[in-house]
Design a protein around this motif. Structure first.
Motif, mmCIF file in Angstrom:
data_model
loop_
_atom_site.group_PDB
_atom_site.id
_atom_site.type_symbol
_atom_site.label_atom_id
_atom_site.label_comp_id
_atom_site.label_asym_id
_atom_site.label_seq_id
_atom_site.Cartn_x
_atom_site.Cartn_y
_atom_site.Cartn_z
ATOM 1 N N LYS A 99 0.832 -1.189 0.000
ATOM 2 C CA LYS A 99 0.000 0.000 0.000
ATOM 3 C C LYS A 99 0.880 1.257 0.000
ATOM 4 O O LYS A 99 1.824 1.379 0.751
ATOM 5 C CB LYS A 99 -0.923 0.028 1.218
ATOM 6 C CG LYS A 99 -1.896 1.205 1.232
ATOM 7 C CD LYS A 99 -2.837 1.112 2.412
ATOM 8 C CE LYS A 99 -3.820 2.277 2.397
ATOM 9 N NZ LYS A 99 -4.776 2.218 3.541
ATOM 10 N N GLY A 100 0.545 2.201 -0.863
ATOM 11 C CA GLY A 100 1.272 3.443 -0.933
ATOM 12 C C GLY A 100 2.508 3.411 -1.792
ATOM 13 O O GLY A 100 3.140 4.451 -2.013
ATOM 14 N N VAL A 101 2.882 2.241 -2.299
ATOM 15 C CA VAL A 101 4.076 2.141 -3.144
ATOM 16 C C VAL A 101 3.835 2.790 -4.500
ATOM 17 O O VAL A 101 4.734 3.368 -5.102
ATOM 18 C CB VAL A 101 4.507 0.674 -3.305
ATOM 19 C CG1 VAL A 101 5.641 0.538 -4.301
ATOM 20 C CG2 VAL A 101 4.925 0.091 -1.960
ATOM 21 N N VAL A 102 2.600 2.716 -4.985
ATOM 22 C CA VAL A 102 2.239 3.325 -6.262
ATOM 23 C C VAL A 102 1.091 4.290 -6.034
ATOM 24 O O VAL A 102 0.089 3.948 -5.387
ATOM 25 C CB VAL A 102 1.818 2.262 -7.292
ATOM 26 C CG1 VAL A 102 1.288 2.907 -8.568
ATOM 27 C CG2 VAL A 102 3.002 1.340 -7.624
ATOM 28 N N THR A 103 1.226 5.507 -6.548
ATOM 29 C CA THR A 103 0.186 6.516 -6.443
ATOM 30 C C THR A 103 0.019 7.198 -7.796
ATOM 31 O O THR A 103 0.950 7.218 -8.610
ATOM 32 C CB THR A 103 0.529 7.575 -5.385
ATOM 33 O OG1 THR A 103 1.747 8.233 -5.759
ATOM 34 C CG2 THR A 103 0.686 6.944 -4.011
#
Length: 378
Positions: free
Chosen positions: A372-376
């Protein structure tokens, strides 16, 4: 994975989900935003919704021959959950690898014509078609697959303790729908499937998707090598991102689902800014790619029906989508697999049956990946 009120980040595999390594003893049983709507959530069908909202539907009639459909109703007969007449609809969306032709190079393995389901989402459209709830089903979940008949009329015996995506390998679309309906007690009103090569081409036709990675992602198996920072993903890179397992986080299927859900949000943001009115060739190329990539149930098996269905979903924006992963826990006998958290999952299925929001309690304390949060979205 915790329930989310917005679509923040949230295939059969060789190694599967990796969880805590304390293995137990014993053995297991063998439109702007509105224009994009629901199908963008089902990332592989993005082009169809965009076109359905542009008013250029006449193009679809030239593309009718591209569509493939399967008669789910005939294959499954009457032994199915009853339709709920409350104004809602449920769509099973799959991303698949047929292991042949153009998909061979993308999926790896032999060109043997076999099929695998790599991504599964249950999309629930709430009454009024202004909101949707999306439940991702981990492919590594151990389930009891019911007896089923595929669309060729071949019957397959029931199997216990098998991976969820074994149902697709065994009996294709019909057996997968049967398994989902057995698991949830909810009738699937429609079915949508897109293959690897179609997904890759669709992203390229859209001009790529902009994302930002907060960490380096390097996964040779998925042909993905991204340094931390902003990127405009090509179709090949996008496919690698939604398939990667070992390149980021704990290497789990649950983490991959988080990446997929993050990509969906980025895709929504990308599509809403595309000016298809001003580029007829791009519009046609996108329609051609999308209709070649998609397999539907027979009720949606013509372009006019599919466009009408997609057009009715234009009111669903990304802000009105809830995206979760089906509540699961790591299997103590095999940390590469997960088991359904039956009590918590029932909260999800009850909410969908009654066309209500999924309660936050349904996913509290359940197994989750670490991506979670690695790709935005960029």
């Amino acid at each position: 994975m915790s329930a989310e009120s917005t679509p923040e980040p949230g295939i059969p595999g060789e190694t599967g989900t990796r969880g805590p390594r304390n293995r137990a003893k014993g053995r297991r049983r063998k439109p702007r935003e509105k224009r994009t709507g629901l199908m963008i959530t089902a990332w592989t069908a993005a082009g169809i919704v965009v076109l359905g909202g542009t008013g250029a539907g006449y193009l679809f009639f030239k593309l009718n021959g591209n569509l493939k459909s399967v008669d789910i109703d005939q294959a499954l007969g009457t032994e199915r959950p009853e339709k709920v007449d409350n104004g809602s609809e449920n769509i099973l969306v799959l991303g698949s690898d047929t292991r042949s032709g153009g998909n061979k190079a993308l999926g790896g393995g032999a060109d043997d014509g076999s099929a695998r389901s790599d991504t599964a989402m249950i999309v629930h459209v709430h009454e009024g078609r202004k909101k949707a709830s999306v439940v991702s089903v981990p492919r590594d979940t151990l389930v009891d697959r019911p007896k089923c008949t595929d669309t060729r009329g071949e019957t397959h015996a029931a199997a216990s303790g098998v991976m969820f995506n074994e149902s697709y390998t065994t009996g294709g679309a019909a057996c997968t729908v049967k398994t989902v309906e057995s698991l949830t007690g909810i009738r699937m009103d429609h079915y949508l499937e897109v293959d690897f090569s179609g997904f890759q081409k669709l992203i390229d036709e859209l001009g790529g998707v902009e994302v930002t990675t907060t960490k380096d992602i390097d996964d040779p198996d998925s042909h993905l090598d991204l340094k931390a920072g902003p990127h405009r993903l090509t179709g090949k890179q996008a496919l690698g991102l939604v398939r990667t397992r070992h390149g980021v986080g704990d290497g789990s299927d649950l983490g991959r689902i988080q990446l997929q859900q993050a990509f969906i949000k980025a895709l929504i943001n990308q599509v809403k800014d595309i000016n298809l009115f001003g580029n007829p060739k791009k519009l046609y190329d996108l329609a051609d790619t999308a209709t070649n990539a998609v397999t539907t149930d027979s009720d949606l098996g013509s372009v006019d029906k599919l466009m009408s269905f997609a057009g009715g979903l234009k009111g669903i924006s990304s802000k009105n989508m809830t995206m979760i992963t089906m509540p699961v826990r790591y299997d103590p006998a095999d940390p590469n697999r997960v088991l359904v958290e039956k009590t918590k999952s029932q909260l999800v299925w009850d909410a969908l049956k009654n066309d209500r929001p999924i309660p936050a309690a349904a996913t509290k304390g359940t197994a989750t990946g670490t991506a979670k949060g690695v790709v935005t979205p960029s």
